[in-house]
Write a protein that holds these residues in place. Structure first.
Motif, PDB file in Angstrom:
ATOM      1  N   PHE A   1       0.830  -1.207   0.000  1.00 55.37           N
ATOM      2  CA  PHE A   1       0.000   0.000   0.000  1.00 55.37           C
ATOM      3  C   PHE A   1       0.863   1.255   0.000  1.00 55.37           C
ATOM      4  O   PHE A   1       0.649   2.178  -0.799  1.00 55.37           O
ATOM      5  N   ASN A   2       1.836   1.290   0.906  1.00 53.63           N
ATOM      6  CA  ASN A   2       2.662   2.495   1.013  1.00 53.63           C
ATOM      7  C   ASN A   2       3.550   2.706  -0.204  1.00 53.63           C
ATOM      8  O   ASN A   2       3.732   3.844  -0.656  1.00 53.63           O
ATOM      9  N   LEU A   3       4.097   1.643  -0.756  1.00 54.47           N
ATOM     10  CA  LEU A   3       4.911   1.775  -1.972  1.00 54.47           C
ATOM     11  C   LEU A   3       4.060   2.243  -3.139  1.00 54.47           C
ATOM     12  O   LEU A   3       4.490   3.079  -3.943  1.00 54.47           O
ATOM     13  N   THR A   4       2.847   1.712  -3.243  1.00 57.48           N
ATOM     14  CA  THR A   4       1.951   2.120  -4.327  1.00 57.48           C
ATOM     15  C   THR A   4       1.565   3.583  -4.198  1.00 57.48           C
ATOM     16  O   THR A   4       1.563   4.327  -5.185  1.00 57.48           O
ATOM     17  N   PHE A   5       1.280   4.006  -2.972  1.00 60.24           N
ATOM     18  CA  PHE A   5       0.920   5.414  -2.786  1.00 60.24           C
ATOM     19  C   PHE A   5       2.113   6.316  -3.098  1.00 60.24           C
ATOM     20  O   PHE A   5       1.955   7.409  -3.656  1.00 60.24           O
ATOM     21  N   PHE A   6       3.307   5.846  -2.744  1.00 65.36           N
ATOM     22  CA  PHE A   6       4.500   6.632  -3.056  1.00 65.36           C
ATOM     23  C   PHE A   6       4.705   6.727  -4.568  1.00 65.36           C
ATOM     24  O   PHE A   6       5.069   7.785  -5.093  1.00 65.36           O
ATOM     25  N   VAL A   7       4.471   5.628  -5.286  1.00 61.21           N
ATOM     26  CA  VAL A   7       4.542   5.666  -6.754  1.00 61.21           C
ATOM     27  C   VAL A   7       3.568   6.708  -7.300  1.00 61.21           C
ATOM     28  O   VAL A   7       3.900   7.490  -8.195  1.00 61.21           O
ATOM     29  N   GLN A   8       2.375   6.739  -6.732  1.00 62.26           N
ATOM     30  CA  GLN A   8       1.389   7.719  -7.176  1.00 62.26           C
ATOM     31  C   GLN A   8       1.910   9.138  -6.997  1.00 62.26           C
ATOM     32  O   GLN A   8       1.807   9.981  -7.907  1.00 62.26           O
ATOM     33  N   GLU A   9       2.470   9.421  -5.827  1.00 62.40           N
ATOM     34  CA  GLU A   9       2.942  10.779  -5.565  1.00 62.40           C
ATOM     35  C   GLU A   9       4.143  11.136  -6.440  1.00 62.40           C
ATOM     36  O   GLU A   9       4.269  12.276  -6.904  1.00 62.40           O
ATOM     37  N   VAL A  10       5.048  10.167  -6.668  1.00 61.16           N
ATOM     38  CA  VAL A  10       6.198  10.430  -7.536  1.00 61.16           C
ATOM     39  C   VAL A  10       5.739  10.832  -8.931  1.00 61.16           C
ATOM     40  O   VAL A  10       6.249  11.793  -9.519  1.00 61.16           O
ATOM     41  N   PHE A  11       4.741  10.122  -9.456  1.00 63.12           N
ATOM     42  CA  PHE A  11       4.289  10.408 -10.815  1.00 63.12           C
ATOM     43  C   PHE A  11       3.290  11.564 -10.873  1.00 63.12           C
ATOM     44  O   PHE A  11       2.889  11.976 -11.956  1.00 63.12           O
ATOM     45  N   LEU A  12       2.918  12.083  -9.730  1.00 63.77           N
ATOM     46  CA  LEU A  12       2.235  13.370  -9.691  1.00 63.77           C
ATOM     47  C   LEU A  12       3.244  14.519  -9.713  1.00 63.77           C
ATOM     48  O   LEU A  12       2.969  15.598 -10.242  1.00 63.77           O
ATOM     49  N   VAL A  13       4.419  14.265  -9.144  1.00 60.61           N
ATOM     50  CA  VAL A  13       5.431  15.308  -9.005  1.00 60.61           C
ATOM     51  C   VAL A  13       6.325  15.429 -10.241  1.00 60.61           C
ATOM     52  O   VAL A  13       6.585  16.543 -10.726  1.00 60.61           O
ATOM     53  N   VAL A  14       6.806  14.294 -10.767  1.00 64.61           N
ATOM     54  CA  VAL A  14       7.789  14.337 -11.856  1.00 64.61           C
ATOM     55  C   VAL A  14       7.289  15.108 -13.080  1.00 64.61           C
ATOM     56  O   VAL A  14       8.025  15.965 -13.606  1.00 64.61           O
ATOM     57  N   PRO A  15       6.062  14.860 -13.573  1.00 63.28           N
ATOM     58  CA  PRO A  15       5.615  15.657 -14.729  1.00 63.28           C
ATOM     59  C   PRO A  15       5.567  17.155 -14.435  1.00 63.28           C
ATOM     60  O   PRO A  15       5.879  17.971 -15.310  1.00 63.28           O
ATOM     61  N   LYS A  16       5.204  17.512 -13.197  1.00 63.65           N
ATOM     62  CA  LYS A  16       5.168  18.931 -12.839  1.00 63.65           C
ATOM     63  C   LYS A  16       6.581  19.510 -12.780  1.00 63.65           C
ATOM     64  O   LYS A  16       6.806  20.662 -13.151  1.00 63.65           O
ATOM     65  N   ALA A  17       7.530  18.687 -12.282  1.00 63.42           N
ATOM     66  CA  ALA A  17       8.911  19.163 -12.202  1.00 63.42           C
ATOM     67  C   ALA A  17       9.485  19.443 -13.586  1.00 63.42           C
ATOM     68  O   ALA A  17      10.391  20.273 -13.728  1.00 63.42           O
ATOM     69  N   LEU A  18       8.982  18.762 -14.602  1.00 59.44           N
ATOM     70  CA  LEU A  18       9.466  18.952 -15.971  1.00 59.44           C
ATOM     71  C   LEU A  18       8.676  20.010 -16.729  1.00 59.44           C
ATOM     72  O   LEU A  18       8.938  20.256 -17.908  1.00 59.44           O
ATOM     73  N   THR A  19       7.719  20.646 -16.051  1.00 55.21           N
ATOM     74  CA  THR A  19       6.854  21.630 -16.697  1.00 55.21           C
ATOM     75  C   THR A  19       7.284  23.041 -16.306  1.00 55.21           C
ATOM     76  O   THR A  19       7.395  23.342 -15.112  1.00 55.21           O
TER      77      THR A  19
END
Length: 297
Positions: A53-71
Motif C-alpha cells: 500500500f505504502n509503496l503504491t501510494f508513493f509511486v502515485q505521488e512520484v508520478f504526480l510530481v515528476v511531470p510537474k517538475a518537468l513543466t
C-alpha cells in the motif's frame, strides 16, 4: 444515481454473490478436507499489504510530481503520501491524473505477471498479489471520485479534457465494474498460495483461506498504514485506505466459493523477518526523509 450504483456494485454485489454461494449445489459435500488457521500467514500478509500500500501510494505521488517538475512554471515538492507545488501552468490539472495512471499500470503489470505464473515463491507471490491489488484498486476508485468531485486529482484531469458529466458517469460505472473484475481475477492467484490442497478443497475452506490471507490482513494492514502517513485530514489518513482496501476484500470473500480446481503450490509462507524489517525501514524513510519534503526545483 452514481452513488446508488456505487453502493449496489461495491456492497450489494458481493452480498448477492455470497448469498448465491450459500444456496449453490454443494458439490463439495463428499470432499474430506481439514481447514487450518495460520496466524503466521495473517501476520506475513499484513506486513506485505502494508508495504504494498505504502509503496503504491508513493509511486502515485512520484508520478504526480515528476511531470510537474518537468513543466515550466511549476515547482513541486514531494512527500511520501502528498505533494504540493507553486507556480501556474494549465498542464498542472492534467498532471493530477498521472499518479492514478502510474499505479494502475503497476497494478496491471503485476496482475499480468501473476496470471503468467510469476513469481512462484510464496511470500514474493503474495507481495505481487498485493501490489496488483493496491495498484488497481487505488486507481479505479479515483475515477469514481473524479466523476463526483472536480477538485479531486482525477477530477481535475477530467476537467482539463473537458469531459461532459455523462462521460464522467460512464467512466465511473466502468471503473466500478472493473473493481469487481480485478478482485475476482486475483482470487485464483491467492488460493494457489495454499500449502496443502485440503486448505482450498471446499467452498468453506476457500472462503476461510481468503479471510486469513486477504480480508483480515487488509484490515490489520490498514491500521498499520496510518503511522506511515503524514498528519492530514481524517479523510486522507483513514478513509482513503479503507476505500482502497475494503471493496476488493469483500468481492474476494464473496467469490471464493466459485473458484474450483485450485492447485496449491505447497510453499509455506515463513518469510516473517524480511517483511518486518522492510516495513520498519520504509517507515523510517517516510518519516525521517520524506515527511519534511523533497523539493524538485
Amino acid at each position: 444515481m452514481l452513488l446508488i450504483v456505487t453502493a449496489v456494485i461495491l456492497l450489494a454485489g458481493p452480498a448477492l454473490l455470497a448469498l448465491a454461494g450459500v444456496f449453490a449445489a454443494d458439490k463439495d459435500a463428499n470432499v474430506a478436507a481439514r481447514t487450518r488457521w495460520s496466524w503466521r500467514t495473517v501476520v506475513v500478509s499484513t506486513l506485505l499489504y502494508t508495504l504494498a500500500f505504502n509503496l503504491t501510494f508513493f509511486v502515485q505521488e512520484v508520478f504526480l510530481v515528476v511531470p510537474k517538475a518537468l513543466t515550466p512554471g511549476l515547482a513541486p515538492t514531494l512527500f511520501h503520501n502528498n505533494h504540493s507545488w507553486t507556480g501556474e501552468n494549465p498542464l498542472a490539472s492534467l498532471f493530477q491524473g498521472t499518479g492514478a495512471l502510474a499505479t494502475a499500470l503497476v497494478g496491471l503489470a503485476c496482475l499480468v505477471a501473476l496470471r503468467a505464473g510469476r513469481p512462484r515463491a510464496g511470500a514474493w507471490r503474495l507481495f505481487v498479489v498485493w501490489m496488483a491489488y493496491c495498484g488497481l484498486l487505488m486507481a479505479l476508485p479515483q475515477v469514481v471520485i473524479g466523476a463526483l468531485s472536480t477538485g479531486s486529482d482525477v477530477g481535475m484531469a477530467m476537467e482539463y479534457f473537458g469531459l461532459s458529466p455523462q462521460t464522467k458517469t460512464v467512466m465511473a460505472w466502468i471503473a466500478l465494474v472493473a473493481i469487481a473484475v480485478v478482485s475476482l481475477a486475483l482470487l485464483r492467484p491467492v488460493l494457489e498460495l495454499a500449502d496443502e490442497p485440503a486448505d482450498v478443497a471446499t467452498r468453506c475452506a476457500r472462503t476461510r483461506f481468503v479471510l486469513q490471507t486477504v480480508a483480515l490482513p487488509m484490515l490489520l494492514g490498514t491500521a498499520l498504514v496510518i503511522p506511515f502517513r503524514i498528519p492530514r485530514e481524517a479523510l486522507e489518513v483513514v478513509l482513503l485506505p479503507l476505500i482502497v482496501g475494503v471493496p476488493g476484500a469483500l468481492w474476494m470473500l464473496a467469490g471464493a466459493w466459485r473458484v474450483r480446481d485450485v492447485r496449491a503450490n505447497g510453499v509455506a509462507m515463513r518469510a516473517f523477518v524480511t517483511p518486518l524489517l522492510a516495513a520498519i525501514v520504509l517507515l523510517l524513510v517516510f518519516q525521517l526523509v520524506l515527511r519534511p519534503g523533497v523539493a524538485f526545483y
